[in-house]
Design an enzyme around this catalytic site. Structure first.
Site, mmCIF file in Angstrom:
data_model
loop_
_atom_site.group_PDB
_atom_site.id
_atom_site.type_symbol
_atom_site.label_atom_id
_atom_site.label_comp_id
_atom_site.label_asym_id
_atom_site.label_seq_id
_atom_site.Cartn_x
_atom_site.Cartn_y
_atom_site.Cartn_z
ATOM 1 N N ILE A 157 43.240 39.954 31.904
ATOM 2 C CA ILE A 157 43.265 40.093 33.366
ATOM 3 C C ILE A 157 44.403 41.033 33.719
ATOM 4 O O ILE A 157 45.553 40.620 33.850
ATOM 5 C CB ILE A 157 43.425 38.728 34.069
ATOM 6 C CG1 ILE A 157 42.269 37.794 33.714
ATOM 7 C CG2 ILE A 157 43.480 38.930 35.591
ATOM 8 C CD1 ILE A 157 42.331 36.429 34.383
ATOM 9 N N HIS A 158 44.082 42.328 33.836
ATOM 10 C CA HIS A 158 45.075 43.329 34.217
ATOM 11 C C HIS A 158 44.925 43.631 35.714
ATOM 12 O O HIS A 158 44.208 42.916 36.419
ATOM 13 C CB HIS A 158 44.945 44.583 33.337
ATOM 14 C CG HIS A 158 43.568 45.159 33.319
ATOM 15 N ND1 HIS A 158 43.179 46.166 34.176
ATOM 16 C CD2 HIS A 158 42.475 44.848 32.587
ATOM 17 C CE1 HIS A 158 41.901 46.460 33.942
ATOM 18 N NE2 HIS A 158 41.459 45.676 32.983
ATOM 19 N N ALA A 159 45.580 44.649 36.226
ATOM 20 C CA ALA A 159 45.684 44.901 37.668
ATOM 21 C C ALA A 159 44.343 44.981 38.403
ATOM 22 O O ALA A 159 44.157 44.320 39.425
ATOM 23 C CB ALA A 159 46.489 46.170 37.915
ATOM 24 N N ALA A 206 42.383 41.654 38.371
ATOM 25 C CA ALA A 206 43.183 40.652 39.085
ATOM 26 C C ALA A 206 43.013 40.837 40.586
ATOM 27 O O ALA A 206 42.834 39.873 41.332
ATOM 28 C CB ALA A 206 44.655 40.761 38.697
#
Length: 85
Positions: free
Chosen positions: A14-16, A19
């Site tokens: 779950i990266h930017a 997210a």
């Protein structure tokens, strides 16, 4: 109260970008939505909290949904996780 468990398949976890999308999806519902990683639990409607979980590929997250629209929210969040992560 509804719970949704999902094992992250996205290679980056779950990266930017995901997210932000997750927070946006959670924000559509009146219910309280919490997301828990193996290490901690945060409000799924707060971008910094979700990014701070440090969820990697292969980690299992658990969403806890409680409120007036929990049935709809649980189904939507499950679908979101499957299609984006």
């Amino acid at each position: 109260m509804k719970t949704v468990e999902y094992t992250i398949k996205d290679a980056l976890g779950i990266h930017a970008r995901p997210a932000g999308l997750l927070v946006k999806e959670a924000g559509k519902f009146a219910s309280k939505i919490m997301i828990a990683s193996p290490k901690k639990e945060v409000d799924a409607k707060r971008i910094m909290g979700v990014m701070g979980l440090g969820v990697k590929c292969g980690d299992t997250v658990k969403l806890t949904i409680e409120g007036a629209d929990e049935e709809t929210a649980a189904a939507a969040m499950q679908a979101f996780l499957e299609s984006n992560l």
